[in-house]
Design a protein around this motif. Structure first.
Motif, PDB file in Angstrom:
ATOM      1  N   TYR A 147     -18.046 -34.969 -34.357  1.00 22.19           N
ATOM      2  CA  TYR A 147     -17.596 -34.361 -35.616  1.00 22.19           C
ATOM      3  C   TYR A 147     -18.190 -35.078 -36.830  1.00 22.19           C
ATOM      4  CZ  TYR A 147     -14.514 -30.843 -33.674  1.00 22.19           C
ATOM      5  OH  TYR A 147     -14.030 -29.733 -33.035  1.00 22.19           O
TER       6      TYR A 147
ATOM      7  N   LYS B 188     -23.654 -30.440 -41.821  1.00 19.52           N
ATOM      8  CA  LYS B 188     -23.087 -29.441 -42.754  1.00 19.52           C
ATOM      9  C   LYS B 188     -23.338 -29.851 -44.195  1.00 19.52           C
ATOM     10  CE  LYS B 188     -18.975 -26.749 -43.837  1.00 19.52           C
ATOM     11  NZ  LYS B 188     -19.694 -26.018 -44.813  1.00 19.52           N
TER      12      LYS B 188
ATOM     13  N   SER C 288     -21.169 -24.038 -40.430  1.00 14.80           N
ATOM     14  CA  SER C 288     -19.816 -24.518 -40.151  1.00 14.80           C
ATOM     15  C   SER C 288     -19.699 -24.958 -38.698  1.00 14.80           C
ATOM     16  CB  SER C 288     -18.788 -23.426 -40.435  1.00 14.80           C
ATOM     17  OG  SER C 288     -18.986 -22.324 -39.563  1.00 14.80           O
ATOM     18  N   TYR C 289     -18.560 -25.546 -38.387  1.00 10.48           N
ATOM     19  CA  TYR C 289     -18.240 -25.932 -37.011  1.00 10.48           C
ATOM     20  C   TYR C 289     -16.733 -25.986 -36.880  1.00 10.48           C
ATOM     21  CZ  TYR C 289     -17.772 -30.532 -39.198  1.00 10.48           C
ATOM     22  OH  TYR C 289     -17.413 -31.566 -40.025  1.00 10.48           O
ATOM     23  N   HIS C 290     -16.253 -25.710 -35.671  1.00  9.31           N
ATOM     24  CA  HIS C 290     -14.812 -25.733 -35.413  1.00  9.31           C
ATOM     25  C   HIS C 290     -14.570 -25.830 -33.913  1.00  9.31           C
ATOM     26  CE1 HIS C 290     -14.910 -21.592 -33.902  1.00  9.31           C
ATOM     27  NE2 HIS C 290     -15.738 -21.344 -34.888  1.00  9.31           N
TER      28      HIS C 290
ATOM     29  N   TYR D 177     -11.825 -21.618 -29.836  1.00 14.22           N
ATOM     30  CA  TYR D 177     -10.481 -21.044 -29.798  1.00 14.22           C
ATOM     31  C   TYR D 177      -9.894 -21.077 -28.386  1.00 14.22           C
ATOM     32  CZ  TYR D 177     -11.740 -19.380 -34.416  1.00 14.22           C
ATOM     33  OH  TYR D 177     -12.141 -19.313 -35.724  1.00 14.22           O
TER      34      TYR D 177
ATOM     35  N   GLU E 254     -10.330 -26.546 -26.780  1.00 11.47           N
ATOM     36  CA  GLU E 254     -10.556 -27.495 -27.874  1.00 11.47           C
ATOM     37  C   GLU E 254     -11.418 -28.693 -27.470  1.00 11.47           C
ATOM     38  OE1 GLU E 254      -6.442 -30.067 -27.848  1.00 11.47           O
ATOM     39  OE2 GLU E 254      -6.514 -28.240 -29.032  1.00 11.47           O
TER      40      GLU E 254
ATOM     41  N   VAL F  11     -16.817 -27.833 -29.242  1.00 10.51           N
ATOM     42  CA  VAL F  11     -16.978 -27.528 -30.657  1.00 10.51           C
ATOM     43  C   VAL F  11     -18.058 -26.450 -30.782  1.00 10.51           C
ATOM     44  CG1 VAL F  11     -18.615 -29.431 -31.067  1.00 10.51           C
ATOM     45  CG2 VAL F  11     -17.347 -28.465 -32.977  1.00 10.51           C
TER      46      VAL F  11
END
Length: 101
Positions: A70, A77, A84-86, A89, A92, A95
């Motif tokens: 991260y 970023k 973006s990154y997350h 869903y 977890e 990423v």
């Protein structure tokens, strides 16, 4: 002649045991460094090949690899290299990095 980067997988496992065969000769910090090097190489190649997204598996563990991943993505970023990154869903431990806008 321009150098062409190899096309990366759409999902990359950053666990060292997945891509290093002689792990016993590495220290923990060196394994982490190798994983981040793989992230950079894969992400740079995905950007080169105009991928819209790429996924990186960092897993659970103690969270050391996740934190490093991260931090590296925050740098990408901030520099404008990714949109973006997350966390995924559905999982977890993965990423999702969005490269295009």
């Amino acid at each position: 002649m321009a150098r062409e980067l190899p096309r990366p997988a759409k999902e990359v496992d950053l666990h060292a045991e997945d891509f290093i065969h002689d792990m016993d000769v590495y220290e923990a910090r060196e394994l982490l460094s190798e994983s981040i090097d793989l992230l950079r190489a894969s992400l740079d190649a995905a950007i080169y090949w105009d991928y819209t997204e790429i996924r990186f598996i960092h897993g659970k563990g103690k969270g050391i690899l996740k934190k490093a991943v991260y931090e590296e993505l925050a740098y990408y970023k901030q520099s404008g290299a990714i949109a973006s990154y997350h966390p995924s869903y559905h999982n977890e431990d993965i990423v999702v990095v969005h490269i295009g806008l």
